[in-house]
Design an enzyme around this catalytic site. Structure first.
Site, PDB file in Angstrom:
ATOM      1  N   HIS A 147      12.349   2.506  22.801  1.00 53.98           N
ATOM      2  CA  HIS A 147      11.814   3.509  23.715  1.00 53.98           C
ATOM      3  C   HIS A 147      10.592   3.226  24.392  1.00 53.98           C
ATOM      4  CE1 HIS A 147       9.991   7.767  24.026  1.00 53.98           C
ATOM      5  NE2 HIS A 147      11.236   7.763  24.667  1.00 53.98           N
ATOM      6  N   HIS A 205       6.218  -8.757   7.529  1.00 50.48           N
ATOM      7  CA  HIS A 205       7.068  -8.316   6.353  1.00 50.48           C
ATOM      8  C   HIS A 205       8.129  -7.224   6.859  1.00 50.48           C
ATOM      9  CE1 HIS A 205       3.542  -5.700   7.089  1.00 50.48           C
ATOM     10  NE2 HIS A 205       4.236  -4.646   6.999  1.00 50.48           N
ATOM     11  N   TYR A 255      10.353  -4.073   5.307  1.00 54.64           N
ATOM     12  CA  TYR A 255      10.158  -2.932   4.179  1.00 54.64           C
ATOM     13  C   TYR A 255      11.476  -3.021   3.439  1.00 54.64           C
ATOM     14  CZ  TYR A 255       5.787  -1.099   5.385  1.00 54.64           C
ATOM     15  OH  TYR A 255       4.279  -0.980   5.480  1.00 54.64           O
ATOM     16  N   ARG A 269      -2.938  -9.133  11.844  1.00 52.27           N
ATOM     17  CA  ARG A 269      -2.778  -9.326  10.266  1.00 52.27           C
ATOM     18  C   ARG A 269      -1.649  -8.788   9.371  1.00 52.27           C
ATOM     19  NH1 ARG A 269      -3.747  -4.795   7.451  1.00 52.27           N
ATOM     20  NH2 ARG A 269      -4.131  -2.890   8.779  1.00 52.27           N
ATOM     21  N   SER A 270      -1.056  -7.517  10.120  1.00 53.62           N
ATOM     22  CA  SER A 270      -0.177  -7.052   9.196  1.00 53.62           C
ATOM     23  C   SER A 270       0.871  -6.795  10.294  1.00 53.62           C
ATOM     24  CB  SER A 270      -0.592  -5.671   8.705  1.00 53.62           C
ATOM     25  OG  SER A 270       0.744  -5.145   7.836  1.00 53.62           O
ATOM     26  N   ALA A 271       2.200  -7.350   9.716  1.00 50.46           N
ATOM     27  CA  ALA A 271       3.418  -7.045  11.029  1.00 50.46           C
ATOM     28  C   ALA A 271       4.742  -6.526  10.178  1.00 50.46           C
ATOM     29  CB  ALA A 271       3.715  -8.620  11.427  1.00 50.46           C
ATOM     30  N   ARG A 295       0.744  -1.136  -0.100  1.00 57.81           N
ATOM     31  CA  ARG A 295      -0.030  -0.146   0.044  1.00 57.81           C
ATOM     32  C   ARG A 295       0.697   1.352   0.168  1.00 57.81           C
ATOM     33  NH1 ARG A 295      -0.771   3.060   4.156  1.00 57.81           N
ATOM     34  NH2 ARG A 295      -0.080   1.465   5.727  1.00 57.81           N
ATOM     35  N   ARG A 323     -13.506 -20.153  26.907  1.00 54.30           N
ATOM     36  CA  ARG A 323     -12.952 -20.027  25.377  1.00 54.30           C
ATOM     37  C   ARG A 323     -13.310 -18.780  24.716  1.00 54.30           C
ATOM     38  NH1 ARG A 323     -13.680 -25.643  25.971  1.00 54.30           N
ATOM     39  NH2 ARG A 323     -15.874 -25.472  25.239  1.00 54.30           N
ATOM     40  N   CYS A 331      -3.749  -3.208  12.889  1.00 55.02           N
ATOM     41  CA  CYS A 331      -2.547  -4.159  12.452  1.00 55.02           C
ATOM     42  C   CYS A 331      -2.576  -5.402  13.482  1.00 55.02           C
ATOM     43  CB  CYS A 331      -1.317  -3.705  12.512  1.00 55.02           C
ATOM     44  SG  CYS A 331      -1.110  -2.374  11.290  1.00 55.02           S
TER      45      CYS A 331
END
EC number: 2.1.1.45
Length: 264
Positions: free
Chosen positions: A51, A207, A209, A166-168, A21, A126, A146
Protein backbone atom coordinates in the site's frame (compact mmCIF):
# COMPACT_ATOMS: atom_id res chain seq x y z
CA UNK A 1 13.68 -7.76 -4.81
CA UNK A 2 15.44 -11.11 -4.64
CA UNK A 3 17.51 -9.49 -1.89
CA UNK A 4 14.45 -9.37 0.38
CA UNK A 5 13.41 -12.95 -0.43
CA UNK A 6 16.93 -14.09 0.46
CA UNK A 7 16.43 -12.50 3.89
CA UNK A 8 13.12 -14.31 4.39
CA UNK A 9 14.69 -17.64 3.44
CA UNK A 10 17.78 -17.06 5.58
CA UNK A 11 15.77 -16.38 8.72
CA UNK A 12 13.38 -19.30 8.17
CA UNK A 13 16.33 -21.66 7.63
CA UNK A 14 18.86 -20.33 10.13
CA UNK A 15 16.99 -18.26 12.71
CA UNK A 16 16.62 -19.01 16.41
CA UNK A 17 13.14 -19.42 17.88
CA UNK A 18 12.67 -16.96 20.74
CA UNK A 19 10.02 -15.34 22.88
CA UNK A 20 9.22 -11.65 22.44
CA UNK A 21 7.46 -8.68 24.01
CA UNK A 22 4.16 -9.36 22.24
CA UNK A 23 3.94 -13.01 23.34
CA UNK A 24 3.65 -14.17 19.73
CA UNK A 25 7.09 -15.76 19.37
CA UNK A 26 9.63 -15.13 16.62
CA UNK A 27 12.36 -16.75 14.59
CA UNK A 28 15.26 -14.32 14.34
CA UNK A 29 18.85 -13.63 13.44
CA UNK A 30 21.02 -10.83 14.81
CA UNK A 31 22.81 -8.67 12.28
CA UNK A 32 21.91 -8.70 8.58
CA UNK A 33 22.51 -6.24 5.75
CA UNK A 34 20.81 -5.60 2.41
CA UNK A 35 21.91 -3.20 -0.33
CA UNK A 36 19.71 -1.61 -3.00
CA UNK A 37 21.08 0.35 -5.96
CA UNK A 38 18.50 3.07 -6.50
CA UNK A 39 19.61 3.52 -10.11
CA UNK A 40 18.27 0.04 -10.86
CA UNK A 41 14.67 0.83 -9.95
CA UNK A 42 12.58 1.65 -6.91
CA UNK A 43 12.94 -1.12 -4.28
CA UNK A 44 9.33 -2.04 -3.62
CA UNK A 45 8.16 -5.63 -3.32
CA UNK A 46 6.68 -7.23 -6.41
CA UNK A 47 5.97 -10.61 -4.79
CA UNK A 48 3.11 -9.01 -2.84
CA UNK A 49 1.44 -5.67 -3.41
CA UNK A 50 2.27 -2.91 -0.94
CA UNK A 51 0.00 0.00 0.00
CA UNK A 52 2.25 2.74 -1.31
CA UNK A 53 -0.19 5.43 -0.20
CA UNK A 54 0.54 4.50 3.42
CA UNK A 55 4.30 4.58 2.87
CA UNK A 56 4.30 8.03 1.25
CA UNK A 57 1.90 9.64 3.71
CA UNK A 58 3.76 8.20 6.70
CA UNK A 59 7.05 9.63 5.42
CA UNK A 60 5.49 13.06 4.81
CA UNK A 61 4.00 12.86 8.33
CA UNK A 62 7.44 12.14 9.80
CA UNK A 63 8.92 15.09 7.91
CA UNK A 64 6.19 17.39 9.23
CA UNK A 65 7.33 16.54 12.75
CA UNK A 66 3.83 15.30 13.53
CA UNK A 67 3.10 12.74 16.27
CA UNK A 68 -0.70 12.62 16.12
CA UNK A 69 -2.43 10.23 13.73
CA UNK A 70 -5.07 12.75 12.60
CA UNK A 71 -3.16 13.52 9.36
CA UNK A 72 -2.78 9.81 8.65
CA UNK A 73 -6.47 9.10 9.28
CA UNK A 74 -7.49 11.99 7.01
CA UNK A 75 -5.48 10.34 4.23
CA UNK A 76 -6.73 6.78 4.71
CA UNK A 77 -3.67 5.47 6.55
CA UNK A 78 -4.27 3.21 9.55
CA UNK A 79 -0.83 1.71 10.23
CA UNK A 80 -0.38 3.60 13.53
CA UNK A 81 -3.90 3.14 14.89
CA UNK A 82 -3.05 0.32 17.31
CA UNK A 83 -0.54 2.43 19.23
CA UNK A 84 -2.31 5.80 19.46
CA UNK A 85 -4.13 6.95 22.59
CA UNK A 86 -7.78 8.08 22.58
CA UNK A 87 -6.73 11.51 21.32
CA UNK A 88 -4.62 10.07 18.51
CA UNK A 89 -1.34 10.94 20.18
CA UNK A 90 1.76 8.73 20.11
CA UNK A 91 4.14 10.66 22.31
CA UNK A 92 7.55 11.93 21.13
CA UNK A 93 8.00 9.41 18.28
CA UNK A 94 9.88 9.70 14.97
CA UNK A 95 8.67 13.08 13.72
CA UNK A 96 9.35 14.79 17.03
CA UNK A 97 12.88 13.41 17.28
CA UNK A 98 13.68 14.17 13.62
CA UNK A 99 12.43 17.77 13.72
CA UNK A 100 12.41 18.84 17.38
CA UNK A 101 14.96 16.86 19.43
CA UNK A 102 14.94 18.51 22.90
CA UNK A 103 18.32 19.80 24.09
CA UNK A 104 19.24 20.16 27.80
CA UNK A 105 19.29 23.96 27.50
CA UNK A 106 15.68 24.11 26.30
CA UNK A 107 16.41 24.42 22.58
CA UNK A 108 14.86 22.05 20.05
CA UNK A 109 17.14 20.65 17.35
CA UNK A 110 15.79 20.17 13.83
CA UNK A 111 17.96 17.26 12.73
CA UNK A 112 16.55 17.19 9.20
CA UNK A 113 17.15 20.90 8.60
CA UNK A 114 20.67 20.55 10.00
CA UNK A 115 21.28 17.57 7.71
CA UNK A 116 20.25 19.58 4.65
CA UNK A 117 22.56 22.44 5.64
CA UNK A 118 25.49 20.05 6.01
CA UNK A 119 24.77 18.39 2.67
CA UNK A 120 24.99 21.78 0.97
CA UNK A 121 27.93 23.11 2.99
CA UNK A 122 30.02 20.04 3.80
CA UNK A 123 28.87 16.98 1.83
CA UNK A 124 32.00 15.02 2.82
CA UNK A 125 31.04 15.20 6.49
CA UNK A 126 30.89 11.95 8.44
CA UNK A 127 28.25 13.51 10.67
CA UNK A 128 25.32 13.35 8.25
CA UNK A 129 23.27 11.49 10.84
CA UNK A 130 19.69 11.59 12.11
CA UNK A 131 18.74 9.67 15.25
CA UNK A 132 15.25 8.83 16.51
CA UNK A 133 16.55 6.93 19.55
CA UNK A 134 16.36 9.32 22.48
CA UNK A 135 16.97 7.35 25.72
CA UNK A 136 15.50 10.15 27.83
CA UNK A 137 12.14 9.89 26.07
CA UNK A 138 11.84 6.24 25.03
CA UNK A 139 9.47 5.46 27.89
CA UNK A 140 7.13 8.26 26.79
CA UNK A 141 6.77 6.90 23.25
CA UNK A 142 3.82 4.70 22.29
CA UNK A 143 6.35 2.54 20.43
CA UNK A 144 10.11 3.10 20.69
CA UNK A 145 11.70 3.63 17.27
CA UNK A 146 12.47 0.44 15.36
CA UNK A 147 14.32 2.24 12.55
CA UNK A 148 16.37 4.34 14.87
CA UNK A 149 19.38 5.92 13.11
CA UNK A 150 20.33 6.76 9.55
CA UNK A 151 23.43 8.24 7.93
CA UNK A 152 24.07 9.75 4.52
CA UNK A 153 27.18 9.55 2.35
CA UNK A 154 28.04 11.58 -0.76
CA UNK A 155 30.43 10.29 -3.43
CA UNK A 156 30.69 11.04 -7.16
CA UNK A 157 27.61 13.24 -7.04
CA UNK A 158 25.45 10.47 -5.59
CA UNK A 159 23.70 10.33 -2.23
CA UNK A 160 23.56 7.04 -0.35
CA UNK A 161 21.80 6.26 2.91
CA UNK A 162 22.42 3.59 5.52
CA UNK A 163 19.69 2.81 8.04
CA UNK A 164 20.22 0.94 11.29
CA UNK A 165 17.04 -0.80 12.40
CA UNK A 166 17.22 -2.28 15.89
CA UNK A 167 14.03 -4.34 15.50
CA UNK A 168 12.88 -5.59 12.11
CA UNK A 169 9.50 -7.25 11.54
CA UNK A 170 10.59 -8.85 8.29
CA UNK A 171 7.24 -9.85 6.82
CA UNK A 172 5.15 -6.76 7.56
CA UNK A 173 7.46 -3.91 8.53
CA UNK A 174 10.68 -4.26 6.56
CA UNK A 175 9.11 -3.90 3.07
CA UNK A 176 7.62 -0.57 4.21
CA UNK A 177 10.94 0.54 5.70
CA UNK A 178 12.88 -0.26 2.52
CA UNK A 179 10.51 1.73 0.33
CA UNK A 180 10.24 4.61 2.82
CA UNK A 181 13.97 5.20 3.24
CA UNK A 182 14.65 4.67 -0.46
CA UNK A 183 12.10 7.39 -1.17
CA UNK A 184 13.56 9.67 1.51
CA UNK A 185 17.00 9.24 -0.05
CA UNK A 186 15.65 10.16 -3.47
CA UNK A 187 13.83 13.22 -2.11
CA UNK A 188 16.87 14.51 -0.26
CA UNK A 189 19.10 13.82 -3.27
CA UNK A 190 16.81 15.94 -5.43
CA UNK A 191 16.74 18.96 -3.12
CA UNK A 192 20.51 18.69 -2.55
CA UNK A 193 21.30 18.61 -6.28
CA UNK A 194 22.55 15.02 -6.15
CA UNK A 195 21.62 11.71 -7.77
CA UNK A 196 20.36 8.75 -5.72
CA UNK A 197 23.03 6.17 -4.96
CA UNK A 198 22.45 3.19 -2.67
CA UNK A 199 20.12 2.42 0.19
CA UNK A 200 21.84 0.14 2.70
CA UNK A 201 19.57 -1.50 5.27
CA UNK A 202 21.29 -2.88 8.36
CA UNK A 203 19.12 -4.94 10.70
CA UNK A 204 19.72 -5.74 14.36
CA UNK A 205 17.10 -8.22 15.61
CA UNK A 206 15.68 -9.40 12.29
CA UNK A 207 12.65 -11.57 12.98
CA UNK A 208 9.67 -13.31 11.45
CA UNK A 209 6.72 -13.72 13.81
CA UNK A 210 5.56 -17.29 14.32
CA UNK A 211 2.13 -16.43 12.91
CA UNK A 212 3.78 -15.14 9.70
CA UNK A 213 5.67 -18.34 8.80
CA UNK A 214 3.04 -19.64 6.37
CA UNK A 215 2.71 -16.26 4.68
CA UNK A 216 6.49 -15.99 4.31
CA UNK A 217 6.66 -19.44 2.73
CA UNK A 218 3.88 -18.50 0.31
CA UNK A 219 5.74 -15.37 -0.70
CA UNK A 220 8.89 -17.39 -1.33
CA UNK A 221 7.04 -19.37 -4.03
CA UNK A 222 6.55 -16.20 -6.07
CA UNK A 223 8.91 -14.91 -8.74
CA UNK A 224 10.13 -11.29 -8.46
CA UNK A 225 9.19 -8.98 -11.31
CA UNK A 226 11.03 -6.02 -12.78
CA UNK A 227 11.31 -3.12 -10.36
CA UNK A 228 9.19 -0.05 -11.10
CA UNK A 229 10.49 3.50 -11.22
CA UNK A 230 9.51 6.33 -8.89
CA UNK A 231 8.72 9.66 -10.56
CA UNK A 232 9.27 12.63 -8.27
CA UNK A 233 8.09 16.09 -9.28
CA UNK A 234 11.34 17.76 -10.42
CA UNK A 235 10.00 21.23 -9.61
CA UNK A 236 10.10 20.59 -5.85
CA UNK A 237 13.36 21.90 -4.39
CA UNK A 238 12.29 22.18 -0.74
CA UNK A 239 12.14 18.91 1.20
CA UNK A 240 9.30 20.18 3.36
CA UNK A 241 7.22 21.26 0.35
CA UNK A 242 6.63 17.75 -1.02
CA UNK A 243 3.01 16.58 -1.23
CA UNK A 244 1.51 13.19 -1.99
CA UNK A 245 0.76 14.30 -5.55
CA UNK A 246 4.48 14.83 -6.22
CA UNK A 247 5.11 11.08 -6.43
CA UNK A 248 4.09 8.52 -9.02
CA UNK A 249 5.20 4.88 -9.07
CA UNK A 250 5.46 3.87 -12.71
CA UNK A 251 5.38 0.33 -14.04
CA UNK A 252 4.47 -1.33 -10.73
CA UNK A 253 3.27 -4.91 -11.24
CA UNK A 254 2.91 -7.04 -8.14
CA UNK A 255 1.35 -10.27 -6.95
CA UNK A 256 -1.69 -10.02 -4.65
CA UNK A 257 -1.24 -8.85 -1.09
CA UNK A 258 -0.72 -11.47 1.63
CA UNK A 259 -2.55 -10.66 4.84
CA UNK A 260 -0.89 -11.23 8.21
CA UNK A 261 -1.74 -10.14 11.78
CA UNK A 262 0.14 -7.28 13.44
CA UNK A 263 1.88 -8.07 16.73
CA UNK A 264 1.19 -5.17 19.10
Amino acid sequence: MRTYLDLLQHVLDNGTDRGDRTGTGTRSVFGYQMRFNLEEGFPVLTTKKLHLRSIIHELLWFLKGDTNIAYLKENGVSIWDEWADKNGDLGPVYGYQWRSWPAPDGRHIDQIANLLKMLHGNPNSRRLIVSAWNPALVDEMALPPCHCLFQFYVADGKLSCQLYQRSADIFLGVPFNIASYALLTMMIAQVAGLKPGEFIHTLGDAHIYANHFDQARLQLTRIPKKLPTMWINPDVKDLFAFRFEDFQLEGYEADPTIKAPIAV
